[in-house]
Each structure stands twice: as structure tokens, then as C-alpha cells.
Design a protein around this motif. Structure first.
Motif, PDB file in Angstrom:
ATOM      1  N   PRO A  38      15.433  13.176 -75.108  1.00 36.50           N
ATOM      2  CA  PRO A  38      14.290  12.395 -74.600  1.00 36.50           C
ATOM      3  C   PRO A  38      12.959  13.098 -74.810  1.00 36.50           C
ATOM      4  N   HIS A  39      11.945  12.297 -75.118  1.00 41.55           N
ATOM      5  CA  HIS A  39      10.598  12.869 -75.224  1.00 41.55           C
ATOM      6  C   HIS A  39      10.037  13.014 -73.814  1.00 41.55           C
ATOM      7  N   THR A  40       9.670  14.243 -73.446  1.00 39.33           N
ATOM      8  CA  THR A  40       9.254  14.504 -72.057  1.00 39.33           C
ATOM      9  C   THR A  40       7.754  14.338 -71.853  1.00 39.33           C
ATOM     10  N   SER A 173       6.756  -0.205 -84.144  1.00 40.14           N
ATOM     11  CA  SER A 173       7.437  -1.261 -83.378  1.00 40.14           C
ATOM     12  C   SER A 173       6.503  -1.815 -82.302  1.00 40.14           C
ATOM     13  N   TYR A 174       5.534  -1.009 -81.878  1.00 36.50           N
ATOM     14  CA  TYR A 174       4.610  -1.440 -80.833  1.00 36.50           C
ATOM     15  C   TYR A 174       3.696  -2.580 -81.294  1.00 36.50           C
ATOM     16  N   ASN A 175       3.640  -2.818 -82.607  1.00 37.54           N
ATOM     17  CA  ASN A 175       2.795  -3.916 -83.108  1.00 37.54           C
ATOM     18  C   ASN A 175       3.562  -5.224 -83.243  1.00 37.54           C
ATOM     19  N   THR A 212      15.698   9.886 -84.788  1.00 31.29           N
ATOM     20  CA  THR A 212      14.850   8.689 -84.817  1.00 31.29           C
ATOM     21  C   THR A 212      14.452   8.307 -83.397  1.00 31.29           C
ATOM     22  N   GLY A 213      13.633   7.301 -83.284  1.00 28.96           N
ATOM     23  CA  GLY A 213      13.550   6.643 -81.998  1.00 28.96           C
ATOM     24  C   GLY A 213      12.240   6.601 -81.280  1.00 28.96           C
ATOM     25  N   SER A 214      12.017   5.436 -80.728  1.00 29.90           N
ATOM     26  CA  SER A 214      10.964   5.175 -79.755  1.00 29.90           C
ATOM     27  C   SER A 214      11.692   4.398 -78.662  1.00 29.90           C
ATOM     28  N   THR A 215      11.037   4.087 -77.574  1.00 32.31           N
ATOM     29  CA  THR A 215      11.729   3.279 -76.555  1.00 32.31           C
ATOM     30  C   THR A 215      12.072   1.880 -77.076  1.00 32.31           C
ATOM     31  N   PRO A 216      11.139   1.163 -77.734  1.00 36.20           N
ATOM     32  CA  PRO A 216      11.521  -0.188 -78.188  1.00 36.20           C
ATOM     33  C   PRO A 216      12.625  -0.189 -79.243  1.00 36.20           C
ATOM     34  N   THR A 217      12.680   0.857 -80.088  1.00 36.85           N
ATOM     35  CA  THR A 217      13.657   0.806 -81.202  1.00 36.85           C
ATOM     36  C   THR A 217      14.940   1.589 -80.940  1.00 36.85           C
ATOM     37  N   ILE A 230      18.561  10.268 -81.017  1.00 34.17           N
ATOM     38  CA  ILE A 230      17.453   9.376 -80.641  1.00 34.17           C
ATOM     39  C   ILE A 230      16.546  10.105 -79.645  1.00 34.17           C
ATOM     40  N   ARG A 231      15.232   9.761 -79.700  1.00 31.76           N
ATOM     41  CA  ARG A 231      14.264  10.488 -78.871  1.00 31.76           C
ATOM     42  C   ARG A 231      13.327   9.535 -78.092  1.00 31.76           C
ATOM     43  N   PRO A 232      13.860   8.554 -77.385  1.00 34.19           N
ATOM     44  CA  PRO A 232      12.944   7.728 -76.597  1.00 34.19           C
ATOM     45  C   PRO A 232      12.333   8.551 -75.466  1.00 34.19           C
ATOM     46  N   GLY A 233      11.158   8.148 -75.013  1.00 39.92           N
ATOM     47  CA  GLY A 233      10.529   8.872 -73.905  1.00 39.92           C
ATOM     48  C   GLY A 233      10.191   7.951 -72.740  1.00 39.92           C
ATOM     49  N   THR A 234       9.485   6.850 -73.069  1.00 38.52           N
ATOM     50  CA  THR A 234       8.961   5.967 -72.017  1.00 38.52           C
ATOM     51  C   THR A 234      10.063   5.308 -71.191  1.00 38.52           C
ATOM     52  N   TYR A 235      11.282   5.206 -71.761  1.00 36.27           N
ATOM     53  CA  TYR A 235      12.391   4.524 -71.070  1.00 36.27           C
ATOM     54  C   TYR A 235      12.649   5.084 -69.675  1.00 36.27           C
ATOM     55  N   THR A 241       3.717  -2.388 -70.910  1.00 38.74           N
ATOM     56  CA  THR A 241       3.776  -2.550 -72.365  1.00 38.74           C
ATOM     57  C   THR A 241       5.228  -2.717 -72.820  1.00 38.74           C
ATOM     58  N   GLN A 242       6.136  -1.956 -72.223  1.00 41.51           N
ATOM     59  CA  GLN A 242       7.544  -2.069 -72.627  1.00 41.51           C
ATOM     60  C   GLN A 242       8.125  -3.433 -72.260  1.00 41.51           C
ATOM     61  N   THR A 243       7.605  -4.047 -71.187  1.00 37.48           N
ATOM     62  CA  THR A 243       8.123  -5.388 -70.842  1.00 37.48           C
ATOM     63  C   THR A 243       7.748  -6.379 -71.955  1.00 37.48           C
TER      64      THR A 243
HETATM   65  C1  LIG Z   1       7.339  11.807 -82.262  1.00 37.83           C
HETATM   66  C2  LIG Z   1       7.703  10.935 -81.120  1.00 37.83           C
HETATM   67  N1  LIG Z   1       8.987  10.812 -80.779  1.00 37.83           N
HETATM   68  C3  LIG Z   1       9.381  10.027 -79.746  1.00 37.83           C
HETATM   69  C4  LIG Z   1       8.461   9.320 -78.997  1.00 37.83           C
HETATM   70  C5  LIG Z   1       8.921   8.474 -77.853  1.00 37.83           C
HETATM   71  O1  LIG Z   1       8.600   7.127 -78.003  1.00 37.83           O
HETATM   72  P1  LIG Z   1       8.377   6.136 -76.775  1.00 37.83           P
HETATM   73  O2  LIG Z   1       7.145   6.516 -76.098  1.00 37.83           O
HETATM   74  O3  LIG Z   1       8.318   4.785 -77.400  1.00 37.83           O
HETATM   75  O4  LIG Z   1       9.556   6.276 -75.892  1.00 37.83           O
HETATM   76  C6  LIG Z   1       7.098   9.420 -79.334  1.00 37.83           C
HETATM   77  C7  LIG Z   1       6.079   8.677 -78.582  1.00 37.83           C
HETATM   78  O5  LIG Z   1       4.897   8.810 -78.745  1.00 37.83           O
HETATM   79  C8  LIG Z   1       6.719  10.251 -80.408  1.00 37.83           C
HETATM   80  O6  LIG Z   1       5.427  10.392 -80.767  1.00 37.83           O
END
Ligand SMILES: Cc1ncc(COP(=O)(O)O)c(C=O)c1O
Length: 363
Positions: A38-40, A173-175, A212-217, A230-235, A241-243
Motif C-alpha cells: 500500500p502507498h502510505t 484512470s482518474y480522468n 502496478t496500481g492505483s485505487t481505481p485500477t 499492487i500499490r493502492p493507497g487511497t483505498y 473522488t473515489q465514489t
Molecule cells: C506511484 C504511485 N503509486 C501508487 C499510488 C496510489 O494510488 P491511489 O492514490 O489511487 O491509491 C500513487 C498515488 O498517487 C502513486 O503516485
């Protein structure tokens, strides 16, 4: 203490929702056999990072060396800095930190690779790196395929760098305006990364990690065969915005700003004590098309505008001066960076206070 006794503006975490968000993503990663890192930057809080690791994350992601140092000081020992680090001072910090924890850094240029290698050589130390790939966001990163292979060859010639693999962030994905559009971005994000990793492998270059990874993807790229991380953070909190990006419903949003109604100067105007310096000016969703600066679910109203210390609600709904309201922010990550602590709430009571140790870490 009851949550409404907290002075405002203040940050609240609905603990049950956060715990559910943490375990759902960890369960998904387990099911798909991918690592969760996870992205902290969302919470900037070592205690929450530890909860994510306890739930199954292999390690964490940070954006900055100072954030990574904060996390490491509290015992987080497997850190990817998913960002380029340039400059002698920061690289020296990186080298020091790499003596204490398992550390990996993103690289996207010959300059970045060679200057890092030179500093490591002088320190007689090696460091793992991942190549950042631009899978469509058009931020940092080299293009997939040939350009990635070219940089991989340069890194292979760097005596003190060890290539762990590739990383990307499907931030474009945010667009997207439809769920299908986000799914497409996520699948493409995973696919180009696996193809590029395979290209490197065919040319005798090891690329074990495909991150890979963002929260939406996350749920889409995490399901692509060959993606390893995978590296989602906002989840962890989700937000308004996520809604809008179909990543969650308002009921999943764990973070809110507690604010007090300080004035009702007209029948159709209510003022709360959470302005830009609490909510930030970040717009909601895709380029802010839905407007507003935060949502109050109990009243079903949106904050219409902000000045530094004032949130203005244009509404004729019933409010009372002195009343406290919970506002779901547009963008959780930037709001967290405005506060020193977050109050963890369960059944209306403050159960725990989390220090935001990484707050304001700029370097
Ligand atoms: C390099 C990188 N990885 C992962 C993330 C996490 O994405 P999200 O904020 O959509 O969870 C971000 C978000 O800015 C990022 O810049």
C-alpha cells in the motif's frame, strides 16, 4: 470521550470502515496471488501502515525519502520509494536508510541511475531499483517496450544497482468517466507492464517484480496474469473522488473532517470552521466536474465554497450554530497532510488517536 466533544476542525476515522477497507484489499491480493504494497502517502501514519502489514501487505510504498525514514523509524522494514530521487543530500539519506531496512527506489533516467550508482559505489553499497514505466498517465516514467529495455540495459551495467523489476501507476484512470473506462485503463496498465517485463526477460535481464496500481485500477490490473504487486493507497480511507470513480460507495469512506457550525448569516447560508486549510482546495472527481468541497451525509449537502478558515454551505436545510458535522473530503490524502492527528472512532466514542508522523515530510 464522545466524538462530538472533540474540538474542531478535527480528523475522524471510522475504525470499522477503515478495518474493512484494509482487509478487503488484502483479501483480494491474497486471492489473486499478488503482493500488496500500500502507498502510505494517504495516511502518513506508521501505526496504520502496521495494520496494513498485519492484514497481509508485504511492505509499504512511500513517495519521499523523509516519509520512508519516518516509517522505518517506527519499524516498517520493507519500503519501496515509488518516485525518482535526485540530489546528493537525499541520495545520502537513501544510502543510510538502506543500511537499516529493505529499500527499493524507482528510476526513470540514465542520469538517475548513474548518479545513484556513483554514490553507492563510493559508499560500497548496493541498492535495488525498479524502472518506472509511463503506462498512460504521462507523468514520470519511461515508455513501455524499447525505452524501458534501453534503461534496463543501462542499469544492468551499473555495478551497484540491482534491478528488481518494473513499476507503474495508472493515475490516468482518474480522468475516466465510466466504470468500463477504468477497467480498460487497469487491464492495459497490467498488460503493458507484463509485456515489458517479458521483453526484458527475453533479453536476459531479470525483472521479477511487476508492480502496478492505483485505487481505481487495483482490482483490474491486479487480476492481469503476470502482475506481481499492487500499490493502492487511497483505498484505506476512500473519499468522494473515489465514489465517482466507482471504487467505493459513500458508506465506505472512513475519513471525515469534524467541523462546527459557527454562523448562519442568512436563511440559505451556513458557515462551518473547516476551510481550505482543513479541506484543501482539491476538486472532487474528474477535474472537479461535480463541484463542491466535501459532502455531509447526515444532511445530504455539499460544501459550496471555501475560504481559508470558512466552509460555506449554500442550503436551506436545517442547521444550528454550535452543531458539529462530519464532512467527507474530496481527496483524503491531501487533507490528512493538514492535520497532526486523527481520532479513531467506534460506536461514537474516541477509541484511539493516531499521530500523523509523516505529515509535512517534504524531502
Ligand atoms: C506511484 C504511485 N503509486 C501508487 C499510488 C496510489 O494510488 P491511489 O492514490 O489511487 O491509491 C500513487 C498515488 O498517487 C502513486 O503516485
Amino acid at each position: 470521550m464522545q466524538f462530538h466533544e472533540i474540538d474542531t476542525p478535527a480528523l475522524l476515522i471510522d475504525l470499522a470502515r477503515m478495518e474493512q477497507n484494509i482487509s478487503q484489499m488484502a483479501d483480494f491480493a491474497r486471492q489473486k496471488g499478488v503482493d500488496l504494497r500500500p502507498h502510505t502517502k494517504t495516511h502518513k501514519c506508521p501505526e496504520i501502515a502496521k495494520m496494513q502489514v498485519t492484514a497481509g501487505a508485504v511492505g509499504i510504498t512511500c513517495a519521499k525519502i523523509s516519509e520512508a525514514e519516518t516509517m522505518a523509524a517506527e519499524g516498517l522494514n520493507d519500503i519501496l520509494i515509488a518516485n525518482e530521487i535526485i540530489g546528493t543530500k537525499k541520495i545520502n539519506h537513501l544510502i543510510e536508510l538502506a543500511k537499516k531496512v529493505r529499500l527499493c527506489l524507482a528510476v526513470d533516467s540514465e542520469f538517475g541511475a548513474k548518479s545513484l550508482n556513483q554514490a553507492l559505489e563510493q559508499a560500497d553499497q548496493t541498492l535495488e531499483v525498479v524502472i518506472e514505466i509511463n503506462c498512460g498517465q504521462n507523468r514520470a516514467g519511461v515508455l513501455p517496450g524499447g525505452p524501458a529495455h534501453e534503461l534496463a540495459r543501462i542499469i544492468a551495467d551499473c555495478s551497484h544497482l540491482k534491478l528488481r523489476g518494473l513499476m507503474t501507476h495508472g493515475g490516468h484512470s482518474y480522468n475516466e468517466i465510466s466504470k468500463e473506462g477504468i477497467e480498460e485503463v487497469g487491464i492495459h496498465e497490467g498488460t503493458v507492464m507484463v509485456q515489458t517485463a517479458n521483453l526484458l526477460r527475453q533479453n536476459g535481464i531479470s525483472a521479477k517484480t511487476v508492480s502496478t496500481g492505483s485505487t481505481p485500477t487495483a482490482y483490474y490490473c491486479g487480476a492481469v496474469e503476470g502482475v506481481t504487486e499492487i500499490r493502492p493507497g487511497t483505498y484505506v480511507f476512500y473519499d468522494l473522488t473515489q465514489t465517482e470513480l466507482f471504487a467505493c460507495s459513500p458508506q465506505d469512506c472512513a475519513l471525515s473532517v469534524l467541523a462546527t457550525v459557527t454562523s448562519i448569516p442568512a436563511a440559505d447560508r451556513v458557515i462551518v470552521d473547516a476551510g481550505k486549510k482543513a479541506m484543501t482546495s482539491d476538486p472532487r472527481g474528474r477535474a472537479g466536474q461535480n463541484g463542491g468541497f466535501g459532502y455531509i451525509p447526515e444532511k445530504d449537502v455539499t460544501i459550496s465554497k471555501l475560504s481559508e478558515e470558512h466552509g460555506v454551505i449554500e442550503t436551506d436545510s436545517k442547521f444550528e450554530i454550535g452543531e458539529k458535522v462530519r464532512i467527507i473530503p474530496n481527496h483524503a490524502c491531501v487533507v490528512v497532510n493538514m492535520f497532526d492527528e486523527m481520532h479513531g472512532i467506534r460506536n461514537g466514542q474516541v477509541e484511539k488517536v493516531f499521530r500523523i508522523e509523516g505529515r509535512g515530510k517534504m524531502l
